[in-house]
Motif scaffolding. Structure first.
Motif: not given
Ligand SMILES: Cc1cc2nc3c(=O)[nH]c(=O)nc-3n(C[C@H](O)[C@H](O)[C@H](O)COP(=O)(O)O)c2cc1C
Length: 169
Positions: A1-8, A31-41, A69-75
């Motif tokens: 099972m994999k978790t994605l942690l999206i943050f700024g 995995d971590l995604v900094d929205l500064n580096d990748n705004p659309k993971p 606000s742009e991705n709430s449906r997918e979240l």
């Protein structure tokens, strides 16, 4: 099972907190995604999503707000945890309430504030002045809410465990 942690993060405090969470969950499972580096993971390969960021002047960091606000449906298609970071403890609850839309809050299995830090070396003179005059704090300091970090990690472990139980039946 994999978790994605999206943050700024603006001054690195949130980055330290999410790295602690990643270590606790296990580097291979998170995995971590900094929205500064990748705004659309891409969320495709992930089973659990954790998303959040720091509060500045009562508001969630703009990059995180924009992503939400742009991705709430997918979240809403995955188990979701939402968090804020901040130093103004009396306002934690109201800031968290205001930071996320109702549909994400009611969908989420975890909502909480994980604490934060003031790094005076990374603040400009005006920000230092604001922090000093509002909070009286004059030097860098950390205030992590370890019990909230534990609560989040434990809830993720519970979901992983029930997923494994289902796989084994
Ligand atoms: C100018 C300024 C304003 C802030 N405003 C708030 C606030 O309204 N509420 C709060 O809880 N924390 C506030 N904080 C604390 C930040 O949320 C905290 O420092 C956080 O850890 C910063 O995260 P970052 O290092 O990832 O950017 C403020 C900090 C600064 C420097």
């Amino acid at each position: 099972m994999k978790t994605l942690l999206i943050f700024g993060s603006k001054t690195g405090g949130t980055t330290k907190i999410v790295k602690t969470i990643q270590k606790r969950i296990g580097m291979e499972n998170c995995d971590l995604v900094d929205l500064n580096d990748n705004p659309k993971p891409s969320l495709e390969i992930y089973n659990i999503i954790v998303i959040g960021g720091p509060i500045y002047a009562g508001k969630l960091l703009a990059s995180v707000q924009k992503y939400i606000s742009e991705n709430s449906r997918e979240l809403l298609t995955k188990p979701l945890a939402i968090f804020t970071c901040g130093m103004n403890e009396p306002n934690y609850q109201s800031q968290l309430e205001n930071a996320f839309p109702e549909n994400l809050k009611s969908h989420s299995f975890y909502r909480g504030t994980l604490g934060g830090e003031y790094d005076f070396e990374k603040l400009n003179w005006f920000e230092r002045f604001m922090v000093k005059s509002i909070s009286g704090i004059k030097t860098s300091m950390q205030h992590y809410k370890m019990e909230e970090i534990d609560r989040l990690v434990n809830q993720i472990s519970e979901i992983e465990k029930s997923h494994k139980d289902i796989e084994n039946t």
